[in-house]
Design a protein around this motif. Structure first.
Motif, mmCIF file in Angstrom:
data_model
loop_
_atom_site.group_PDB
_atom_site.id
_atom_site.type_symbol
_atom_site.label_atom_id
_atom_site.label_comp_id
_atom_site.label_asym_id
_atom_site.label_seq_id
_atom_site.Cartn_x
_atom_site.Cartn_y
_atom_site.Cartn_z
ATOM 1 N N GLY A 9 12.719 56.026 40.129
ATOM 2 C CA GLY A 9 11.508 56.728 40.559
ATOM 3 C C GLY A 9 10.374 55.768 40.854
ATOM 4 N N LEU A 10 10.172 54.804 39.981
ATOM 5 C CA LEU A 10 9.113 53.814 40.171
ATOM 6 C C LEU A 10 9.386 52.967 41.414
ATOM 7 N N VAL A 11 10.598 52.490 41.543
ATOM 8 C CA VAL A 11 10.952 51.672 42.700
ATOM 9 C C VAL A 11 10.809 52.490 43.979
ATOM 10 N N GLY A 12 11.200 53.750 43.933
ATOM 11 C CA GLY A 12 11.058 54.626 45.093
ATOM 12 C C GLY A 12 9.611 54.807 45.503
ATOM 13 N N ARG A 13 8.727 54.935 44.535
ATOM 14 C CA ARG A 13 7.306 55.071 44.857
ATOM 15 C C ARG A 13 6.730 53.773 45.425
ATOM 16 N N LEU A 14 7.162 52.649 44.871
ATOM 17 C CA LEU A 14 6.645 51.357 45.328
ATOM 18 C C LEU A 14 7.220 50.930 46.679
ATOM 19 N N TYR A 15 8.507 51.185 46.881
ATOM 20 C CA TYR A 15 9.193 50.684 48.069
ATOM 21 C C TYR A 15 9.718 51.781 48.991
#
Length: 140
Positions: free
Chosen positions: A112-118
């Motif tokens: 989820g975090l990586v999806g939001r960042l990238y």
């Protein structure tokens, strides 16, 4: 998180497949990949690996987990907290064209975090791959 792109290519599935599985040549037709190094020689097959270098991302090792000759392949890349799966599917159309479905799917604790960042970058890259594949195949 899932990022998808589809396109229809004015070429038969056999021609599109040949371009798609020649992963070492991807930098020639998509701006989303700057370098590819295969882990072993020979045709792409289950268990085969390739290290992809992409702008703004760290190099990643991808391992083919599924392959149906001439139709689809899936590969995965694991980093701490995130598994990324790349899906590549060809659907021959009655008129001789080929529908291409590409997806990047992320799972794991940090997905989820990586999806939001990238997410924006990944969405752009899968779109560039679809567009570049179409241009390469229709040019041939």
């Amino acid at each position: 998180m899932r990022f998808e792109a589809t396109t229809e290519i004015a070429a038969d599935a056999e021609q599109v497949w040949a371009v798609l599985v020649d992963v070492e040549r991807w930098p020639e037709w998509t701006a989303s990949v700057s370098r590819v190094e295969r882990g072993e020689p020979g045709p792409l097959a289950v268990g085969a690996t390739a290290t992809l270098t992409q702008p703004k991302l760290r190099p990643a090792v991808w391992r083919v987990t599924e392959l149906t000759e001439g139709r689809e392949f899936t590969w995965v890349s694991d980093t701490p907290g995130v598994r990324t799966r790349g899906e590549h599917r060809l659907l021959p159309q009655p008129d001789g064209r080929t529908r291409v479905e590409l997806a990047i799917v992320q799972s794991g604790l940090l997905a989820g975090l990586v999806g939001r960042l990238y997410g924006g970058l990944l969405r752009r890259y899968v779109g560039l791959e679809a567009e570049g594949l179409q241009r390469r195949c229709e040019r041939s």
